[in-house]
Scaffold this active site. Sequence first.
Site, PDB file in Angstrom:
ATOM      1  N   HIS A  87      -1.571  -6.027   4.281  1.00 49.56           N
ATOM      2  CA  HIS A  87      -0.751  -5.187   5.160  1.00 49.56           C
ATOM      3  C   HIS A  87      -0.619  -5.774   6.557  1.00 49.56           C
ATOM      4  O   HIS A  87       0.414  -5.598   7.207  1.00 49.56           O
ATOM      5  CB  HIS A  87      -1.334  -3.776   5.234  1.00 49.56           C
ATOM      6  CG  HIS A  87      -0.922  -2.902   4.095  1.00 49.56           C
ATOM      7  ND1 HIS A  87      -0.017  -1.878   4.213  1.00 49.56           N
ATOM      8  CD2 HIS A  87      -1.278  -2.925   2.781  1.00 49.56           C
ATOM      9  CE1 HIS A  87       0.174  -1.300   3.037  1.00 49.56           C
ATOM     10  NE2 HIS A  87      -0.590  -1.916   2.146  1.00 49.56           N
ATOM     11  N   ASP A  88      -1.632  -6.456   7.029  1.00 50.82           N
ATOM     12  CA  ASP A  88      -1.553  -7.048   8.368  1.00 50.82           C
ATOM     13  C   ASP A  88      -0.681  -8.296   8.368  1.00 50.82           C
ATOM     14  O   ASP A  88       0.203  -8.459   9.213  1.00 50.82           O
ATOM     15  CB  ASP A  88      -2.952  -7.386   8.884  1.00 50.82           C
ATOM     16  CG  ASP A  88      -2.939  -7.807  10.347  1.00 50.82           C
ATOM     17  OD1 ASP A  88      -2.305  -7.108  11.166  1.00 50.82           O
ATOM     18  OD2 ASP A  88      -3.544  -8.839  10.679  1.00 50.82           O
TER      19      ASP A  88
ATOM     20  N   VAL B 144       3.333  -8.202   7.682  1.00 47.94           N
ATOM     21  CA  VAL B 144       4.128  -7.653   8.784  1.00 47.94           C
ATOM     22  C   VAL B 144       4.049  -8.595   9.989  1.00 47.94           C
ATOM     23  O   VAL B 144       3.114  -8.533  10.778  1.00 47.94           O
ATOM     24  CB  VAL B 144       3.653  -6.236   9.165  1.00 47.94           C
ATOM     25  CG1 VAL B 144       4.497  -5.680  10.311  1.00 47.94           C
ATOM     26  CG2 VAL B 144       3.744  -5.315   7.957  1.00 47.94           C
TER      27      VAL B 144
ATOM     28  N   ASP C 269      -2.335 -10.694  12.778  1.00 51.34           N
ATOM     29  CA  ASP C 269      -2.648 -10.501  14.196  1.00 51.34           C
ATOM     30  C   ASP C 269      -3.332  -9.171  14.519  1.00 51.34           C
ATOM     31  O   ASP C 269      -3.417  -8.774  15.689  1.00 51.34           O
ATOM     32  CB  ASP C 269      -1.361 -10.612  15.023  1.00 51.34           C
ATOM     33  CG  ASP C 269      -0.307  -9.597  14.601  1.00 51.34           C
ATOM     34  OD1 ASP C 269      -0.623  -8.706  13.772  1.00 51.34           O
ATOM     35  OD2 ASP C 269       0.837  -9.676  15.091  1.00 51.34           O
TER      36      ASP C 269
ATOM     37  N   PRO D 279       6.518  -4.490   0.484  1.00 51.07           N
ATOM     38  CA  PRO D 279       7.188  -3.996  -0.723  1.00 51.07           C
ATOM     39  C   PRO D 279       6.604  -2.664  -1.194  1.00 51.07           C
ATOM     40  O   PRO D 279       5.409  -2.409  -1.037  1.00 51.07           O
ATOM     41  CB  PRO D 279       6.927  -5.103  -1.748  1.00 51.07           C
ATOM     42  CG  PRO D 279       6.559  -6.309  -0.956  1.00 51.07           C
ATOM     43  CD  PRO D 279       5.883  -5.797   0.280  1.00 51.07           C
TER      44      PRO D 279
ATOM     45  N   HIS E 245      -4.782  -5.844  -7.772  1.00 47.38           N
ATOM     46  CA  HIS E 245      -4.720  -4.529  -8.411  1.00 47.38           C
ATOM     47  C   HIS E 245      -5.767  -4.399  -9.519  1.00 47.38           C
ATOM     48  O   HIS E 245      -5.845  -3.360 -10.179  1.00 47.38           O
ATOM     49  CB  HIS E 245      -3.323  -4.284  -8.985  1.00 47.38           C
ATOM     50  CG  HIS E 245      -2.274  -4.068  -7.946  1.00 47.38           C
ATOM     51  ND1 HIS E 245      -0.935  -3.878  -8.235  1.00 47.38           N
ATOM     52  CD2 HIS E 245      -2.357  -3.995  -6.585  1.00 47.38           C
ATOM     53  CE1 HIS E 245      -0.247  -3.705  -7.113  1.00 47.38           C
ATOM     54  NE2 HIS E 245      -1.086  -3.788  -6.102  1.00 47.38           N
ATOM     55  N   SER E 246      -6.539  -5.438  -9.723  1.00 48.76           N
ATOM     56  CA  SER E 246      -7.661  -5.369 -10.664  1.00 48.76           C
ATOM     57  C   SER E 246      -8.762  -4.449 -10.150  1.00 48.76           C
ATOM     58  O   SER E 246      -9.586  -3.966 -10.929  1.00 48.76           O
ATOM     59  CB  SER E 246      -8.225  -6.778 -10.889  1.00 48.76           C
ATOM     60  OG  SER E 246      -9.420  -6.742 -11.612  1.00 48.76           O
TER      61      SER E 246
ATOM     62  N   ASP F 152      -8.117  -0.465 -12.973  1.00 50.76           N
ATOM     63  CA  ASP F 152      -8.621  -1.155 -14.167  1.00 50.76           C
ATOM     64  C   ASP F 152      -9.805  -0.351 -14.694  1.00 50.76           C
ATOM     65  O   ASP F 152     -10.834  -0.240 -14.032  1.00 50.76           O
ATOM     66  CB  ASP F 152      -9.033  -2.580 -13.777  1.00 50.76           C
ATOM     67  CG  ASP F 152      -9.737  -3.339 -14.892  1.00 50.76           C
ATOM     68  OD1 ASP F 152      -9.842  -2.799 -16.006  1.00 50.76           O
ATOM     69  OD2 ASP F 152     -10.171  -4.471 -14.644  1.00 50.76           O
TER      70      ASP F 152
ATOM     71  N   THR G 218     -13.128  -3.034 -15.907  1.00 50.07           N
ATOM     72  CA  THR G 218     -13.988  -3.606 -14.859  1.00 50.07           C
ATOM     73  C   THR G 218     -13.425  -3.179 -13.494  1.00 50.07           C
ATOM     74  O   THR G 218     -12.852  -3.985 -12.775  1.00 50.07           O
ATOM     75  CB  THR G 218     -14.035  -5.147 -14.971  1.00 50.07           C
ATOM     76  OG1 THR G 218     -12.683  -5.656 -14.962  1.00 50.07           O
ATOM     77  CG2 THR G 218     -14.724  -5.596 -16.245  1.00 50.07           C
TER      78      THR G 218
END
Length: 323
Positions: A66-67, A70, A74, A162, A192-193, A242, A245
């Site tokens: 997220h940092d 964009v 920073d 996104p 996303h695991s 998941d 695991t």
Amino acid sequence: MGTLNHTFILLLLPLLLQFYSGKSELQLNYYSKSCPRAEEIIKEQVTILYRKHGNTAVSWIRNLFHDCVVKSCDASLLLDTVDGVTSEKTASRSFGMRNFKYIDTIKDALEKECPLTVSCADIIALSARDGAALLKGPEIKMKTGRKDSKVSYVAEVDKLIPNHNDSMSLVLSTFQSIGIDTEGTVALLGAHSVGRVHCTNIVQRIYPTVDPSLDPQYAEYLKFRCPSPNPDPKVVDYVRNDLETPMVLDNMYYKNLLNHKGLLLIDSELVSNPTTYPFVVKMAADNAYFHDQFSRALLILSENNPLSGDQGDTRKDCRFLNH
């Protein structure tokens, strides 16, 4: 004289290219003299926090994404809403992000050792690196030397990050714009695991009808976890990314995708899209390959357009601009 000038230009060219790329300040062990224990302190704090609150390691990886997507890596993400600054944390794409208070814990430990030396942007980068390792992911050598933003880019967040319902072509284009290829994008989505997803981001796949690309038994499980088509975003209703695991950064994610158990729409699109599908198959078969590609892509992400010199600052408190 002409030869001397030509030689000088050839010597100068690599430096100019470095400067132009915006990466001239980043280097391994940037704090070796100014704060020798900086990386050790961050690792210590990340490990302590992980043992108390395991999900912090997942938060650190999400923070980096997220940092850095964009504008720049920073720490603009960390700024609170105060004194004319509107926090990026208020944007809709920041929904579900948490554990920011523990960044303060890491920063406090660094300030005691080396006041006003280690940037919040480097804390985001190194905590993601160390979080990935604690989740049994790859060990990554990461450069440091980032500076902290003097502004928030809240107006850009929803444009640049996104959405989970976006098309795969848009997601690939977003990552391509910062130098990450299709193979690297597939690997980064492997984050996303680990972690979990709020029901508000899932219900459109199971209500009013079930997405036919979902495994029927898995869809029933999702309905069990998310019984309402209109979940309250303030209530902690979620599904683990998941089930096999859930706190290991591994290739089980890709195996699940091939079994039609992709939680988010963007996960399922990795299989239905012909450009990404071959990489899903390869990563499902080879965890080491997944880790290699994840490391490569995470490094590119972590070095996106870093601020240097007077462009940025080193905040005393990651939540506020220096005064």
